[in-house]
Scaffold this motif. Structure first.
Motif, PDB file in Angstrom:
ATOM      1  N   ASP A 237      29.576  41.410  35.516  1.00 55.16           N
ATOM      2  CA  ASP A 237      30.715  40.102  36.394  1.00 55.16           C
ATOM      3  C   ASP A 237      30.462  38.870  35.350  1.00 55.16           C
ATOM      4  O   ASP A 237      30.684  38.345  35.346  1.00 55.16           O
ATOM      5  CB  ASP A 237      30.091  39.654  37.736  1.00 55.16           C
ATOM      6  CG  ASP A 237      30.885  40.824  39.052  1.00 55.16           C
ATOM      7  OD1 ASP A 237      31.580  41.090  38.797  1.00 55.16           O
ATOM      8  OD2 ASP A 237      30.089  40.663  40.083  1.00 55.16           O
ATOM      9  N   PHE A 238      30.917  39.272  34.203  1.00 56.95           N
ATOM     10  CA  PHE A 238      30.440  38.768  32.576  1.00 56.95           C
ATOM     11  C   PHE A 238      32.076  38.465  32.462  1.00 56.95           C
ATOM     12  O   PHE A 238      33.515  39.509  32.306  1.00 56.95           O
ATOM     13  CB  PHE A 238      29.933  39.349  31.739  1.00 56.95           C
ATOM     14  CG  PHE A 238      29.894  38.652  30.579  1.00 56.95           C
ATOM     15  CD1 PHE A 238      28.808  37.220  30.570  1.00 56.95           C
ATOM     16  CD2 PHE A 238      30.742  38.254  29.326  1.00 56.95           C
ATOM     17  CE1 PHE A 238      28.904  36.659  29.191  1.00 56.95           C
ATOM     18  CE2 PHE A 238      30.472  37.633  28.535  1.00 56.95           C
ATOM     19  CZ  PHE A 238      30.028  36.570  28.310  1.00 56.95           C
ATOM     20  N   PHE A 239      32.621  37.912  32.820  1.00 58.47           N
ATOM     21  CA  PHE A 239      34.027  37.310  32.668  1.00 58.47           C
ATOM     22  C   PHE A 239      34.668  37.409  31.829  1.00 58.47           C
ATOM     23  O   PHE A 239      34.056  35.471  31.671  1.00 58.47           O
ATOM     24  CB  PHE A 239      34.642  36.029  34.787  1.00 58.47           C
ATOM     25  CG  PHE A 239      33.705  36.630  35.370  1.00 58.47           C
ATOM     26  CD1 PHE A 239      34.704  37.658  36.083  1.00 58.47           C
ATOM     27  CD2 PHE A 239      33.681  35.708  36.703  1.00 58.47           C
ATOM     28  CE1 PHE A 239      33.865  37.932  36.965  1.00 58.47           C
ATOM     29  CE2 PHE A 239      33.549  36.191  37.572  1.00 58.47           C
ATOM     30  CZ  PHE A 239      33.698  36.765  38.236  1.00 58.47           C
ATOM     31  N   ASP A 240      34.946  37.631  31.274  1.00 58.43           N
ATOM     32  CA  ASP A 240      35.507  37.314  29.432  1.00 58.43           C
ATOM     33  C   ASP A 240      35.586  38.330  28.431  1.00 58.43           C
ATOM     34  O   ASP A 240      35.582  39.675  29.691  1.00 58.43           O
ATOM     35  CB  ASP A 240      33.573  37.243  28.510  1.00 58.43           C
ATOM     36  CG  ASP A 240      34.089  36.278  27.711  1.00 58.43           C
ATOM     37  OD1 ASP A 240      34.316  35.228  26.848  1.00 58.43           O
ATOM     38  OD2 ASP A 240      34.211  37.404  26.445  1.00 58.43           O
ATOM     39  N   VAL A 241      36.562  38.253  27.685  1.00 55.81           N
ATOM     40  CA  VAL A 241      37.682  39.261  26.888  1.00 55.81           C
ATOM     41  C   VAL A 241      36.700  40.206  26.410  1.00 55.81           C
ATOM     42  O   VAL A 241      36.567  41.869  26.616  1.00 55.81           O
ATOM     43  CB  VAL A 241      38.297  38.895  25.640  1.00 55.81           C
ATOM     44  CG1 VAL A 241      39.920  38.308  26.063  1.00 55.81           C
ATOM     45  CG2 VAL A 241      36.782  38.518  24.918  1.00 55.81           C
ATOM     46  N   ARG A 242      35.316  39.885  26.572  1.00 48.63           N
ATOM     47  CA  ARG A 242      33.764  41.059  25.832  1.00 48.63           C
ATOM     48  C   ARG A 242      34.372  42.411  27.055  1.00 48.63           C
ATOM     49  O   ARG A 242      33.129  43.034  26.076  1.00 48.63           O
ATOM     50  CB  ARG A 242      32.806  40.551  25.545  1.00 48.63           C
ATOM     51  CG  ARG A 242      32.996  39.650  23.750  1.00 48.63           C
ATOM     52  CD  ARG A 242      31.532  39.017  23.633  1.00 48.63           C
ATOM     53  NE  ARG A 242      31.176  38.277  24.327  1.00 48.63           N
ATOM     54  CZ  ARG A 242      29.787  37.846  24.641  1.00 48.63           C
ATOM     55  NH1 ARG A 242      28.680  38.508  23.897  1.00 48.63           N
ATOM     56  NH2 ARG A 242      29.812  36.504  25.281  1.00 48.63           N
ATOM     57  N   ALA A 243      34.154  41.934  28.208  1.00 51.95           N
ATOM     58  CA  ALA A 243      33.731  42.966  29.245  1.00 51.95           C
ATOM     59  C   ALA A 243      34.860  43.331  29.176  1.00 51.95           C
ATOM     60  O   ALA A 243      34.605  44.478  30.246  1.00 51.95           O
ATOM     61  CB  ALA A 243      33.364  41.737  30.443  1.00 51.95           C
ATOM     62  N   HIS A 244      36.270  43.563  28.713  1.00 54.64           N
ATOM     63  CA  HIS A 244      37.502  44.241  28.848  1.00 54.64           C
ATOM     64  C   HIS A 244      36.968  46.242  28.123  1.00 54.64           C
ATOM     65  O   HIS A 244      36.112  45.541  26.730  1.00 54.64           O
ATOM     66  CB  HIS A 244      38.195  44.264  27.675  1.00 54.64           C
ATOM     67  CG  HIS A 244      39.224  43.126  29.028  1.00 54.64           C
ATOM     68  ND1 HIS A 244      40.097  42.181  27.557  1.00 54.64           N
ATOM     69  CD2 HIS A 244      38.700  41.710  29.414  1.00 54.64           C
ATOM     70  CE1 HIS A 244      40.711  41.015  28.595  1.00 54.64           C
ATOM     71  NE2 HIS A 244      39.251  40.830  29.823  1.00 54.64           N
ATOM     72  N   THR A 245      36.643  47.183  29.167  1.00 57.79           N
ATOM     73  CA  THR A 245      36.873  48.048  27.572  1.00 57.79           C
ATOM     74  C   THR A 245      36.964  48.864  26.624  1.00 57.79           C
ATOM     75  O   THR A 245      35.599  49.310  26.025  1.00 57.79           O
ATOM     76  CB  THR A 245      37.262  49.354  29.320  1.00 57.79           C
ATOM     77  OG1 THR A 245      37.497  49.065  30.402  1.00 57.79           O
ATOM     78  CG2 THR A 245      36.947  51.515  28.667  1.00 57.79           C
ATOM     79  N   ASP A 246      38.108  47.788  26.066  1.00 61.19           N
ATOM     80  CA  ASP A 246      38.494  48.375  24.770  1.00 61.19           C
ATOM     81  C   ASP A 246      38.514  47.267  23.789  1.00 61.19           C
ATOM     82  O   ASP A 246      39.031  46.913  23.005  1.00 61.19           O
ATOM     83  CB  ASP A 246      39.455  49.067  24.461  1.00 61.19           C
ATOM     84  CG  ASP A 246      39.700  50.359  25.811  1.00 61.19           C
ATOM     85  OD1 ASP A 246      38.869  51.636  24.507  1.00 61.19           O
ATOM     86  OD2 ASP A 246      40.430  51.132  25.509  1.00 61.19           O
ATOM     87  N   ALA A 247      37.016  45.954  24.509  1.00 55.59           N
ATOM     88  CA  ALA A 247      36.973  44.746  23.407  1.00 55.59           C
ATOM     89  C   ALA A 247      36.632  45.253  22.313  1.00 55.59           C
ATOM     90  O   ALA A 247      35.787  46.223  22.170  1.00 55.59           O
ATOM     91  CB  ALA A 247      36.147  43.722  24.473  1.00 55.59           C
ATOM     92  N   PRO A 248      37.353  44.378  21.183  1.00 54.02           N
ATOM     93  CA  PRO A 248      36.972  44.941  19.881  1.00 54.02           C
ATOM     94  C   PRO A 248      35.463  43.882  19.155  1.00 54.02           C
ATOM     95  O   PRO A 248      35.374  44.381  18.384  1.00 54.02           O
ATOM     96  CB  PRO A 248      38.426  44.393  19.339  1.00 54.02           C
ATOM     97  CG  PRO A 248      38.507  43.224  20.538  1.00 54.02           C
ATOM     98  CD  PRO A 248      38.907  43.401  21.299  1.00 54.02           C
TER      99      PRO A 248
END
Length: 239
Positions: A179-190
């Motif tokens: 539950d870290f609401f950030d783009v870094r939590a996207h599965t394929d985050a760069p």
């Protein structure tokens, strides 16, 4: 008041389902018990599965126990629980295990989330859960979309690596916490390391082999497909 809040949740879910279930609206099941809803405790199938059910306590983005969670248990519709059991057994043969954070989520819990999201004055968990995001934006793809848990086919989890004898299990480094609401939590985050991304893909591959699909904005979020009751949500308490 609770019925009004559940109505809010139903409308939220209808909006989320518009893309995938546009031909049929979401309805609230009249089931009053887990048995009536065909929801089973995963521990009835895997007694020693690792669990840390976040919404039954205060270690979550709301910062308090969530409505509908009366015990730290993972319930899923029976076919989904059986599929997750197969994933767990396959992983154990590789000295790996799953660790569960959330499973079926009562509609009243989702209403609790929506109510909290609209309380812009409560910023207690911002540093841990949404440091780079304005709270008013949480309903745009984060909180609203996880409402699919109320259909009993979705689970939030991670993976652990264990010793050969199955002891000493340690979670894999996935780059962010739950539950870290950030783009870094996207599965394929760069913005994560190569090893962290590889660990996410290891989890995804294991879950996909078991019939689960990932929600790309949250590396921990998986839904069994096809869902047994894709147009029905439940409000049975977790107890």
């Amino acid at each position: 008041m609770r019925n009004a809040l559940v109505t809010i949740v139903v409308f939220t879910l209808i909006g989320w389902n518009a893309c995938s279930h546009a031909d049929q609206p979401t309805t609230l099941s009249p089931a009053k018990t887990a048995a009536a809803a065909n929801l089973v405790d995963i521990r009835s199938l895997v007694p020693d599965i690792a669990e840390d059910i976040k919404y039954a306590g205060s270690d979550n983005f709301v910062g308090a126990p969530v409505d509908g969670y009366r015990a730290p248990k993972c319930f899923l519709l029976r076919p989904v629980a059986e599929a997750l059991t197969r994933v767990e057994h396959d992983l154990r043969a590789q000295h790996m295990r799953l660790k569960l954070w959330d499973c079926y989520r009562p509609a009243r819990a989702v209403a609790n989330f929506v109510r909290w999201a609209h309380d812009l004055g409560d910023q207690r968990t911002k540093p841990q859960h949404y440091p780079a995001l304005d709270k008013s934006k949480l309903l745009d793809g984060y909180i609203a979309t996880v409402s699919g848990h109320s259909r009993g086919s979705t689970t939030d989890l991670t993976m652990e690596r264990c010793a050969a004898d199955g002891t000493g299990c340690e979670p894999l480094d996935m780059g962010t916490h739950f539950d870290f609401f950030d783009v870094r939590a996207h599965t394929d985050a760069p913005g994560v390391t190569a090893q962290q991304h590889a660990n996410r893909l290891l989890l995804r591959d294991a879950m996909e082999r078991g019939g689960f699909r990932n929600y790309k904005m949250e590396w921990w979020h998986y839904t069994f497909t096809p869902e047994p009751t894709p147009h029905t949500i439940y409000d049975v308490p977790v107890q």
